[in-house]
Design a protein around this motif. Structure first.
Motif, short mmCIF file in Angstrom:
data_model
loop_
_atom_site.label_atom_id
_atom_site.label_comp_id
_atom_site.label_asym_id
_atom_site.label_seq_id
_atom_site.Cartn_x
_atom_site.Cartn_y
_atom_site.Cartn_z
N PRO A 1 0.80 -1.23 0.00
CA PRO A 1 0.00 0.00 0.00
C PRO A 1 0.83 1.28 0.00
O PRO A 1 0.48 2.25 -0.68
CB PRO A 1 -0.84 -0.12 1.28
CG PRO A 1 -0.90 -1.57 1.57
CD PRO A 1 0.41 -2.13 1.11
N LEU A 2 1.93 1.30 0.77
CA LEU A 2 2.75 2.50 0.81
C LEU A 2 3.39 2.77 -0.54
O LEU A 2 3.51 3.93 -0.97
CB LEU A 2 3.83 2.38 1.88
CG LEU A 2 3.35 2.29 3.32
CD1 LEU A 2 4.54 2.15 4.26
CD2 LEU A 2 2.52 3.50 3.70
N SER A 3 3.78 1.72 -1.24
CA SER A 3 4.38 1.88 -2.56
C SER A 3 3.35 2.40 -3.57
O SER A 3 3.65 3.29 -4.37
CB SER A 3 4.94 0.55 -3.05
OG SER A 3 5.99 0.09 -2.23
N VAL A 4 2.15 1.84 -3.51
CA VAL A 4 1.10 2.26 -4.43
C VAL A 4 0.73 3.72 -4.17
O VAL A 4 0.56 4.52 -5.11
CB VAL A 4 -0.14 1.35 -4.29
CG1 VAL A 4 -1.31 1.90 -5.10
CG2 VAL A 4 0.19 -0.07 -4.73
N ARG A 5 0.62 4.07 -2.89
CA ARG A 5 0.29 5.46 -2.56
C ARG A 5 1.38 6.42 -3.04
O ARG A 5 1.09 7.51 -3.57
CB ARG A 5 0.08 5.61 -1.06
CG ARG A 5 -0.34 7.01 -0.65
CD ARG A 5 -0.62 7.11 0.84
NE ARG A 5 -0.96 8.47 1.22
CZ ARG A 5 -1.23 8.87 2.45
NH1 ARG A 5 -1.21 7.98 3.45
NH2 ARG A 5 -1.52 10.12 2.71
N ALA A 6 2.63 6.02 -2.87
CA ALA A 6 3.74 6.86 -3.32
C ALA A 6 3.72 7.02 -4.84
O ALA A 6 3.97 8.11 -5.37
CB ALA A 6 5.07 6.27 -2.87
#
Length: 268
Positions: free
Chosen positions: A213-218
């Motif tokens: 999720p953090l990668s997708v949000r970034a």
């Protein structure tokens, strides 16, 4: 999070599955899913509530029945959009819904069938990814009604379909078929029927939900920064990217690769 009952009562149905995929359905099929003023507000509320929840990994927007949405309910215009003051209030509700979709922390996917006109096209344009059935039709009829299309919604159309196609849609009010919409880059792909549309939207959303999720949000923040070129957006993208480097998910991704197993990301 329980279903947003207030939104549900106003013909916006919301469901989140066990994988964190939220489906938001414009639920007024008897009116081709035309949105009332209350529905615009309910849509914004639902997207804000679920799009900011860490348990949500992706959002799919769809229409109940055959059509995605005919846009704003013209039947309300005489009363709720009859002069400049009321029109601005109505447009603010439209813009709030578009902004909630555009700014959601998680990826948004429009699953489009049948009619996608006016504000319905604005909803789709605000999404990150758009897929449609082969019989889908797209139109910006504002000039036929004597209205101006909101600037923020036009921005989304320009970004998603290109300058020339945005001009054509806005100036001519002609209907655009799915083949031409895909050729313009507005659609990622087309499918044959509603069943295939639902299956493909679920597949795309599921693939996103399985990733970190953090990668997708970034990544979403980085794409936004590229489009806006605003220093604040660039700074936010850098900050979100930096968060991934020390995250548990990054460690999990490396370990899963080493062990040759699927990663189990927690979003932290």
């Amino acid at each position: 999070m329980a279903e947003n009952q207030a939104a549900l009562d106003r013909r916006i149905a919301v469901h989140r599955d066990d994988n964190g995929v939220v489906t938001v359905t414009i639920d007024r099929p008897e009116k081709k899913n035309a949105l009332t003023f209350d529905m615009w507000r309910a849509l914004a509320e639902a997207i804000l509530a679920y799009g900011g929840d860490t348990a949500t990994r992706a959002i799919v927007l769809r229409g109940a029945g055959r059509d995605f949405s005919a846009g704003a309910d013209i039947g309300e215009f005489s009363e709720l959009r009859g002069d400049a003051a009321t029109a601005r209030r109505y447009e603010a509700a439209n813009s709030a819904a578009f902004a909630a979709i555009r700014n959601a922390h998680v990826p948004t996917i429009a699953a489009i069938s049948g009619i996608c006109f006016g504000g319905g096209l604005g909803i789709a344009a605000a999404c990150d990814i758009r897929i449609a059935t082969e019989d889908a039709l797209f139109c910006v009829p504002a000039a036929r009604l004597g209205l101006a299309y909101p600037v923020d919604a036009m921005q989304d159309i320009v970004h998603s379909a290109g300058i020339q196609m945005a001009c054509y849609l806005a100036y001519s009010t002609d209907r655009l078929g799915a083949v031409d919409a895909k050729r313009a880059g507005f659609l990622l792909e087309t499918v044959g029927d509603l069943a295939q549309l639902e299956a493909r939207a679920a597949e795309i959303a599921g693939n996103i939900a399985r990733n970190a999720p953090l990668s997708v949000r970034a990544s979403k923040a980085a794409i936004r920064a590229v489009l806006s070129r605003e220093p604040a957006d660039v700074e936010q993208a850098l900050e979100l990217g930096n968060l991934t480097f020390g995250s548990d998910d990054y460690r999990e991704g490396r370990e899963a690769f080493r062990q040759k197993r699927p990663p189990r990301f927690e979003g932290r």
